[in-house]
Design a protein around this motif. Structure first.
Motif, PDB file in Angstrom:
ATOM      1  N   GLU A 216       3.734 -24.896 -28.893  1.00  0.00           N
ATOM      2  CA  GLU A 216       4.992 -24.175 -28.979  1.00  0.00           C
ATOM      3  C   GLU A 216       6.060 -24.678 -28.021  1.00  0.00           C
ATOM      4  O   GLU A 216       7.245 -24.535 -28.272  1.00  0.00           O
ATOM      5  N   SER A 217       5.648 -25.207 -26.897  1.00  0.00           N
ATOM      6  CA  SER A 217       6.616 -25.655 -25.899  1.00  0.00           C
ATOM      7  C   SER A 217       6.183 -27.005 -25.342  1.00  0.00           C
ATOM      8  O   SER A 217       5.041 -27.416 -25.528  1.00  0.00           O
ATOM      9  N   PRO A 218       7.067 -27.694 -24.657  1.00  0.00           N
ATOM     10  CA  PRO A 218       6.675 -28.957 -24.041  1.00  0.00           C
ATOM     11  C   PRO A 218       5.522 -28.730 -23.063  1.00  0.00           C
ATOM     12  O   PRO A 218       5.432 -27.677 -22.429  1.00  0.00           O
ATOM     13  N   LEU A 219       4.651 -29.680 -22.980  1.00  0.00           N
ATOM     14  CA  LEU A 219       3.485 -29.632 -22.096  1.00  0.00           C
ATOM     15  C   LEU A 219       2.473 -28.569 -22.491  1.00  0.00           C
ATOM     16  O   LEU A 219       1.675 -28.111 -21.688  1.00  0.00           O
ATOM     17  N   HIS A 220       2.491 -28.156 -23.750  1.00  0.00           N
ATOM     18  CA  HIS A 220       1.510 -27.219 -24.271  1.00  0.00           C
ATOM     19  C   HIS A 220       0.777 -27.917 -25.412  1.00  0.00           C
ATOM     20  O   HIS A 220       1.409 -28.557 -26.249  1.00  0.00           O
ATOM     21  N   TYR A 221      -0.549 -27.808 -25.454  1.00  0.00           N
ATOM     22  CA  TYR A 221      -1.329 -28.539 -26.448  1.00  0.00           C
ATOM     23  C   TYR A 221      -2.259 -27.619 -27.222  1.00  0.00           C
ATOM     24  O   TYR A 221      -2.799 -26.656 -26.685  1.00  0.00           O
ATOM     25  N   ILE A 222      -2.428 -27.948 -28.504  1.00  0.00           N
ATOM     26  CA  ILE A 222      -3.333 -27.239 -29.396  1.00  0.00           C
ATOM     27  C   ILE A 222      -4.180 -28.272 -30.123  1.00  0.00           C
ATOM     28  O   ILE A 222      -3.955 -29.480 -29.996  1.00  0.00           O
ATOM     29  N   LYS A 223      -5.137 -27.797 -30.921  1.00  0.00           N
ATOM     30  CA  LYS A 223      -5.992 -28.707 -31.688  1.00  0.00           C
ATOM     31  C   LYS A 223      -5.145 -29.512 -32.674  1.00  0.00           C
ATOM     32  O   LYS A 223      -4.282 -28.969 -33.347  1.00  0.00           O
ATOM     33  N   GLY A 224      -5.453 -30.800 -32.757  1.00  0.00           N
ATOM     34  CA  GLY A 224      -4.794 -31.658 -33.719  1.00  0.00           C
ATOM     35  C   GLY A 224      -5.641 -31.796 -34.970  1.00  0.00           C
ATOM     36  O   GLY A 224      -6.752 -31.262 -35.049  1.00  0.00           O
ATOM     37  N   PRO A 225      -5.147 -32.546 -35.953  1.00  0.00           N
ATOM     38  CA  PRO A 225      -5.878 -32.691 -37.221  1.00  0.00           C
ATOM     39  C   PRO A 225      -7.213 -33.424 -37.072  1.00  0.00           C
ATOM     40  O   PRO A 225      -8.103 -33.264 -37.905  1.00  0.00           O
ATOM     41  N   ASN A 226      -7.384 -34.214 -36.027  1.00  0.00           N
ATOM     42  CA  ASN A 226      -8.627 -34.973 -35.820  1.00  0.00           C
ATOM     43  C   ASN A 226      -9.518 -34.363 -34.742  1.00  0.00           C
ATOM     44  O   ASN A 226     -10.434 -35.012 -34.253  1.00  0.00           O
ATOM     45  N   TRP A 227      -9.259 -33.101 -34.373  1.00  0.00           N
ATOM     46  CA  TRP A 227     -10.037 -32.430 -33.334  1.00  0.00           C
ATOM     47  C   TRP A 227     -11.453 -32.156 -33.821  1.00  0.00           C
ATOM     48  O   TRP A 227     -11.670 -31.778 -34.971  1.00  0.00           O
ATOM     49  N   LYS A 228     -12.419 -32.394 -32.934  1.00  0.00           N
ATOM     50  CA  LYS A 228     -13.815 -32.052 -33.202  1.00  0.00           C
ATOM     51  C   LYS A 228     -14.358 -31.319 -31.995  1.00  0.00           C
ATOM     52  O   LYS A 228     -14.014 -31.630 -30.857  1.00  0.00           O
ATOM     53  N   GLU A 229     -15.224 -30.365 -32.242  1.00  0.00           N
ATOM     54  CA  GLU A 229     -15.819 -29.584 -31.161  1.00  0.00           C
ATOM     55  C   GLU A 229     -16.725 -30.488 -30.311  1.00  0.00           C
ATOM     56  O   GLU A 229     -17.547 -31.224 -30.860  1.00  0.00           O
ATOM     57  N   PRO A 230     -16.565 -30.453 -29.001  1.00  0.00           N
ATOM     58  CA  PRO A 230     -17.430 -31.260 -28.140  1.00  0.00           C
ATOM     59  C   PRO A 230     -18.901 -30.842 -28.280  1.00  0.00           C
ATOM     60  O   PRO A 230     -19.204 -29.669 -28.527  1.00  0.00           O
ATOM     61  N   LYS A 231     -19.788 -31.800 -28.111  1.00  0.00           N
ATOM     62  CA  LYS A 231     -21.219 -31.564 -28.271  1.00  0.00           C
ATOM     63  C   LYS A 231     -21.729 -30.459 -27.345  1.00  0.00           C
ATOM     64  O   LYS A 231     -22.569 -29.652 -27.727  1.00  0.00           O
ATOM     65  N   PHE A 232     -21.211 -30.400 -26.114  1.00  0.00           N
ATOM     66  CA  PHE A 232     -21.712 -29.397 -25.179  1.00  0.00           C
ATOM     67  C   PHE A 232     -21.403 -27.971 -25.619  1.00  0.00           C
ATOM     68  O   PHE A 232     -22.070 -27.029 -25.203  1.00  0.00           O
ATOM     69  N   VAL A 233     -20.432 -27.805 -26.508  1.00  0.00           N
ATOM     70  CA  VAL A 233     -20.119 -26.468 -27.022  1.00  0.00           C
ATOM     71  C   VAL A 233     -21.206 -26.033 -28.005  1.00  0.00           C
ATOM     72  O   VAL A 233     -21.704 -24.901 -27.935  1.00  0.00           O
ATOM     73  N   THR A 234     -21.605 -26.921 -28.900  1.00  0.00           N
ATOM     74  CA  THR A 234     -22.652 -26.581 -29.865  1.00  0.00           C
ATOM     75  C   THR A 234     -24.000 -26.396 -29.163  1.00  0.00           C
ATOM     76  O   THR A 234     -24.846 -25.653 -29.648  1.00  0.00           O
ATOM     77  N   GLU A 235     -24.183 -27.050 -28.015  1.00  0.00           N
ATOM     78  CA  GLU A 235     -25.411 -26.885 -27.229  1.00  0.00           C
ATOM     79  C   GLU A 235     -25.363 -25.641 -26.346  1.00  0.00           C
ATOM     80  O   GLU A 235     -26.338 -25.323 -25.677  1.00  0.00           O
TER      81      GLU A 235
END
Length: 91
Positions: free
Chosen positions: A66-85
């Motif tokens: 929404e604003s500069p210096l703010h980030y959200i998931k992009g179209p190529n985002w994948k959940e990191p392995k440590f999250v599924t673990e």
């Protein structure tokens, strides 16, 4: 409760950033900077955080929010392995 200290210290910068942007609201760069200033200052002092964020934006893993210096998931985002673990107290 998520152990952010261990997450930031043990995971790659790219995986940690991908984790932090996973919520619908994403994360602001100042908040990312604070995590690394507190738990792994070398990433800030060597410019690795900024270069990683730029690289991830170029790859479409994250995108501007929404604003500069703010980030959200992009179209190529994948959940990191440590999250599924379910490491670091992630439910």
């Amino acid at each position: 409760m998520i152990d952010f200290k261990s997450l930031v210290q043990k995971e790659s910068v790219e995986d940690a950033v991908a984790f932090f942007v996973r919520s619908p609201n994403g994360i602001g760069y100042p908040n990312l900077d604070r995590f690394y200033t507190r738990y792994r200052f070398d990433v800030i002092s060597e410019g690795e955080l900024l270069s990683t964020v730029i690289k991830m934006t170029d790859k479409g893993i994250i995108k501007g929010g929404e604003s500069p210096l703010h980030y959200i998931k992009g179209p190529n985002w994948k959940e990191p392995k440590f999250v599924t673990e379910k490491k670091y107290g992630i439910a």
